[in-house]
Design a protein around this motif. Structure first.
Motif, mmCIF file in Angstrom:
data_model
loop_
_atom_site.group_PDB
_atom_site.id
_atom_site.type_symbol
_atom_site.label_atom_id
_atom_site.label_comp_id
_atom_site.label_asym_id
_atom_site.label_seq_id
_atom_site.Cartn_x
_atom_site.Cartn_y
_atom_site.Cartn_z
ATOM 1 N N MET A 306 0.875 -1.178 0.000
ATOM 2 C CA MET A 306 0.000 0.000 0.000
ATOM 3 C C MET A 306 0.907 1.220 0.000
ATOM 4 S SD MET A 306 -3.305 -0.165 0.702
ATOM 5 C CE MET A 306 -3.465 -1.388 1.987
ATOM 6 N N GLU A 307 0.490 2.253 -0.685
ATOM 7 C CA GLU A 307 1.265 3.499 -0.590
ATOM 8 C C GLU A 307 0.368 4.587 -0.019
ATOM 9 O OE1 GLU A 307 2.939 4.975 -4.246
ATOM 10 O OE2 GLU A 307 4.009 6.585 -3.209
ATOM 11 N N ALA A 308 0.886 5.277 0.990
ATOM 12 C CA ALA A 308 0.117 6.377 1.578
ATOM 13 C C ALA A 308 0.418 7.645 0.798
ATOM 14 C CB ALA A 308 0.520 6.561 3.039
ATOM 15 N N VAL A 367 5.560 5.164 2.655
ATOM 16 C CA VAL A 367 5.312 6.573 2.974
ATOM 17 C C VAL A 367 6.352 7.417 2.226
ATOM 18 C CG1 VAL A 367 5.372 8.305 4.812
ATOM 19 C CG2 VAL A 367 4.340 6.076 5.243
ATOM 20 N N ASN A 368 5.882 8.442 1.528
ATOM 21 C CA ASN A 368 6.795 9.304 0.765
ATOM 22 C C ASN A 368 7.366 10.401 1.646
ATOM 23 O OD1 ASN A 368 6.311 8.459 -2.205
ATOM 24 N ND2 ASN A 368 4.269 8.628 -1.284
ATOM 25 N N LEU A 369 8.654 10.596 1.579
ATOM 26 C CA LEU A 369 9.250 11.725 2.287
ATOM 27 C C LEU A 369 10.013 12.575 1.281
ATOM 28 C CD1 LEU A 369 10.678 10.185 5.603
ATOM 29 C CD2 LEU A 369 8.460 11.250 5.218
ATOM 30 N N ILE A 399 9.891 3.531 3.703
ATOM 31 C CA ILE A 399 10.067 4.950 3.385
ATOM 32 C C ILE A 399 10.506 5.062 1.929
ATOM 33 C CG2 ILE A 399 11.382 7.053 3.930
ATOM 34 C CD1 ILE A 399 9.540 6.213 6.177
ATOM 35 N N GLU A 400 9.794 5.929 1.156
ATOM 36 C CA GLU A 400 10.123 6.109 -0.254
ATOM 37 C C GLU A 400 10.821 7.444 -0.473
ATOM 38 O OE1 GLU A 400 6.816 5.420 -2.845
ATOM 39 O OE2 GLU A 400 6.271 3.540 -1.841
ATOM 40 N N LEU A 401 11.946 7.381 -1.182
ATOM 41 C CA LEU A 401 12.690 8.603 -1.484
ATOM 42 C C LEU A 401 12.897 8.672 -2.988
ATOM 43 C CD1 LEU A 401 14.342 11.015 -0.278
ATOM 44 C CD2 LEU A 401 16.346 9.557 -0.565
ATOM 45 N N ILE A 429 13.654 3.270 -3.469
ATOM 46 C CA ILE A 429 14.009 4.374 -4.367
ATOM 47 C C ILE A 429 12.825 4.551 -5.316
ATOM 48 C CG2 ILE A 429 15.529 5.177 -6.199
ATOM 49 C CD1 ILE A 429 16.915 5.105 -3.571
ATOM 50 N N ASP A 430 12.245 5.757 -5.242
ATOM 51 C CA ASP A 430 11.038 6.076 -6.006
ATOM 52 C C ASP A 430 11.426 6.693 -7.357
ATOM 53 O OD1 ASP A 430 8.378 6.411 -6.481
ATOM 54 O OD2 ASP A 430 8.008 7.719 -4.762
ATOM 55 N N ASP A 431 10.538 6.661 -8.310
ATOM 56 C CA ASP A 431 10.744 7.284 -9.630
ATOM 57 C C ASP A 431 12.053 6.807 -10.255
ATOM 58 O OD1 ASP A 431 8.534 8.812 -8.762
ATOM 59 O OD2 ASP A 431 9.860 10.339 -7.934
ATOM 60 N N LEU A 450 12.890 -0.973 -5.553
ATOM 61 C CA LEU A 450 13.009 0.012 -6.646
ATOM 62 C C LEU A 450 11.631 0.201 -7.225
ATOM 63 C CD1 LEU A 450 16.050 -1.113 -8.874
ATOM 64 C CD2 LEU A 450 15.966 0.732 -7.178
ATOM 65 N N LYS A 451 11.202 1.456 -7.392
ATOM 66 C CA LYS A 451 9.907 1.691 -8.048
ATOM 67 C C LYS A 451 10.173 2.299 -9.421
ATOM 68 C CE LYS A 451 6.261 2.512 -5.555
ATOM 69 N NZ LYS A 451 5.248 3.152 -4.700
ATOM 70 N N ILE A 452 9.858 1.536 -10.460
ATOM 71 C CA ILE A 452 10.144 2.014 -11.829
ATOM 72 C C ILE A 452 9.201 3.154 -12.170
ATOM 73 C CG2 ILE A 452 10.433 1.376 -14.256
ATOM 74 C CD1 ILE A 452 10.442 -1.520 -13.447
HETATM 75 CA CA CA Z 1 5.991 7.065 -3.994
#
Ligand code: CA
Ligand code: C2E
Ligand code: CA
Length: 536
Positions: A306-308, A367-369, A399-401, A429-431, A450-452
């Motif tokens: 899940m992503e908040a 959670v995105n920071l 934690i997503e960065l 690692i986001d994006d 890793l989020k593509i």
């Molecule tokens: Ca994200």
């Protein structure tokens, strides 16, 4: 000059009438003025001649011609002022709604354009678009005379409300107009337009709930109101379009109410100064909300994570996406309070979900920071206190960065990641693919996921380069023991291409949009049922 300006603001259909009227008026005035000038000059020189004559000679001159000339001059002067009045009244007719005496369409859009041209940091514009509910029935059942009287009564009420909100209506920053039929408009310009517009809308709704007696009939002139704001310059037609959309929403939501134009997410038309002061109070006023977007297993379609995602329910601008205010929050320093709120809210909601849904037992919440939060001094203490408060195990938090942050802050980011990992928290690692994308950091940073980035997913199954990049990222992930999540999947063929490439986790509108808490509950209930029937 006057003619050109007048035609510019007039409705094209009215051009011949307005032009004709003005030309006639101007010509009439000019002729009279010329005659009058000519005559006055003649009288003046006659008088001068007489003054210069010796008294004896002057005394012999008959007085009559001078008296006659003076009378003639007076006549011309009267004619000139009558023409001027006529011109004034023609111009007034061109700009006034003859039924109600309010500004007509031409005049109102001229006022609106002027106000929009003056919009700057300290001056904004609000437009209220009003439409009477069920006016047609009044016209059809009771006749046009009663309908007209009702429109006149509504116009008086609108002026009354406008006057009570901003005294000096029509000359100042508040305008009331009738566009035609049962459509009215109100405009507020200057400072505090949001509060003033809301007061006007509330005032109008309240006053219109009182019955109006016309010709022995007790009528109710309920209105629907669409409201739109311009915090930056924009074309008049655009503001009208927005208010019209809001009006449509007010009508479809049940009439007799107002609705504010909801800017689509990320729309840049937001006043930073107003936003900043609102942001300071957003946490206290409970305007922040978390929504949740599921991550699914590409084979089964079941939720695996899940992503908040943060939303700000702005009292006047509607629901805002983080893209439109996170940067501002970073600049103003508000980000640390917001970040703490996000961490606590996300952990609290995840704990509650785990309690109430069997299928949520093993879910991890991302959670995105932003950079400032991630690299700030409070990161660890905030994460610890959020986990403690919700009694979650650290591995259920991720934690997503964004990768774009890494390039400039690699050493600090590595340190922060190491401390999070030491706590047992996951790091993503986001994006991925949009920033540094160096193999070196992948080797050295303690990351799990890793989020593509969506931009590569968009090309999946369509262009070879995107296919190749996604395949390489998947392979890299496998070799380095990282979980790879594909972001932003919208179409079925993208999902199929990803599955073929060996991707197992995905997120995107195809599966679910970001869901409010109640929607997520429903989503998980449905999934529970699907799983149960599948097993049976
Ligand atoms: Ca994200
Ligand atoms: P992100 O972390 O890359 O989040 C994914 C964004 O893509 C989300 O936008 C999500 O709604 C959107 N999205 C997901 N699936 C699809 C899809 O299939 N199609 C399309 N077109 N979009 C999709 P959102 O919620 O507007 O978030 C935007 C960004 O704001 C996020 O990008 C993240 O970087 C940031 N953000 C979100 N929540 C927070 C927060 O609590 N704190 C901070 N600092 N930043 C946040
Ligand atoms: Ca992303």
């Amino acid at each position: 000059m006057v003619l050109a300006a007048t035609l510019l603001v007039a409705h094209p259909g009215d051009w011949p009438m307005v032009a004709g009227a003005l030309v006639m008026a101007a010509a009439g005035t000019a002729v009279c003025a010329a005659l009058w000038l000519h005559t006055s000059q003649f009288i003046a020189s006659a008088c001068q001649m007489m003054d210069q004559m010796p008294d004896a000679e002057a005394g012999r001159l008959p007085r009559t011609p001078v008296t006659e000339l003076q009378a003639l001059s007076k006549t011309y002067s009267n004619m000139a002022s009558r023409w001027a009045a006529r011109r004034q009244s023609l111009t007034k007719d061109a700009y006034t709604d003859s039924l109600t005496g309010l500004e007509n369409r031409n005049s109102f859009s001229r006022s609106l354009t002027t106000a929009l041209d003056r919009v700057d940091r300290n001056r904004s514009v609000a437009l209220l678009f009003l439409d009477l509910d069920r006016f047609k029935q009044v016209n059809d059942n009771l006749g046009h005379a009663v309908g007209d009287e009702l429109l006149r009564a509504v116009a008086r009420r609108l002026l009354q409300v406008a006057e009570s909100v901003t005294p000096g209506v029509r000359h100042g920053s508040v305008r009331v107009g009738r566009l035609g039929g049962d459509e009215f408009t109100m405009m507020v310009a200057g400072k505090d337009v949001e509060q003033r517009a809301m007061r006007m809308a509330d005032g109008v709704l309240a006053i219109c709930r009182k019955p109006i007696v016309v010709d022995g009939h007790e009528l109710f002139a309920n209105v629907s109101i669409g409201i739109a704001f311009a915090f930056q310059r924009m074309p008049t037609t655009e503001l009208l379009r927005r208010a019209d959309i809001a009006l449509y929403n007010a009508k479809s939501a049940g009439k007799g109410r107002h609705s504010i134009y909801r800017a689509p997410l990320n729309e840049p038309d937001i006043d930073p100064a107003a936003l900043e002061s609102g942001l300071r109070r957003a946490v206290e006023r409970g305007e922040l909300e978390m929504v949740f977007q599921p991550e699914v297993d590409l084979k089964t379609g079941y939720t695996v994570g899940m992503e908040a995602l943060l939303r700000w329910n702005h009292p006047h601008l509607g629901r805002l996406s983080p893209d439109s205010f996170i940067e501002l929050a970073e600049e103003s320093g508000e980000i640390s309070r917001i970040g703490q709120w996000v961490l606590h809210a996300a952990c609290r909601e995840l704990a509650a979900l785990k309690q109430s849904h069997e299928v949520a037992a093993d879910l991890v919440m991302g959670v995105n920071l932003s950079a400032a939060e991630f690299l700030g001094p409070e990161l660890l203490s905030s994460v610890r206190s959020a986990l403690r408060e919700s009694a979650l195990i650290p591995s259920s938090l991720r934690i997503e960065l964004s990768e774009t942050v890494l390039a400039e802050n690699l050493a600090d980011a590595a340190e922060a990641m190491a401390s999070l990992r030491a706590l047992g928290v996951e790091v993503a690692i986001d994006d991925f693919g949009t920033g540094y994308s160096s193999l070196k950091y992948l080797q050295s940073l303690p990351i799990n996921v890793l989020k593509i980035d969506k931009s590569f997913i968009d090309g999946m199954g369509k262009d070879e380069r995107s296919n190749a990049i996604v395949q390489s990222i998947l392979e890299l992930g496998r070799k380095l023991g990282l979980e790879v999540v594909a972001e932003g999947i919208e179409a079925r063929d993208q999902a199929l291409a990803l599955r073929r490439a060996g991707c197992t986790r995905a997120q995107g509108y195809l599966f679910a949009k970001p869901l409010a808490r109640a929607e997520l509950d429903q989503y998980l209930f449905d999934e529970q049922e699907r799983r149960a029937t599948h097993v049976a």
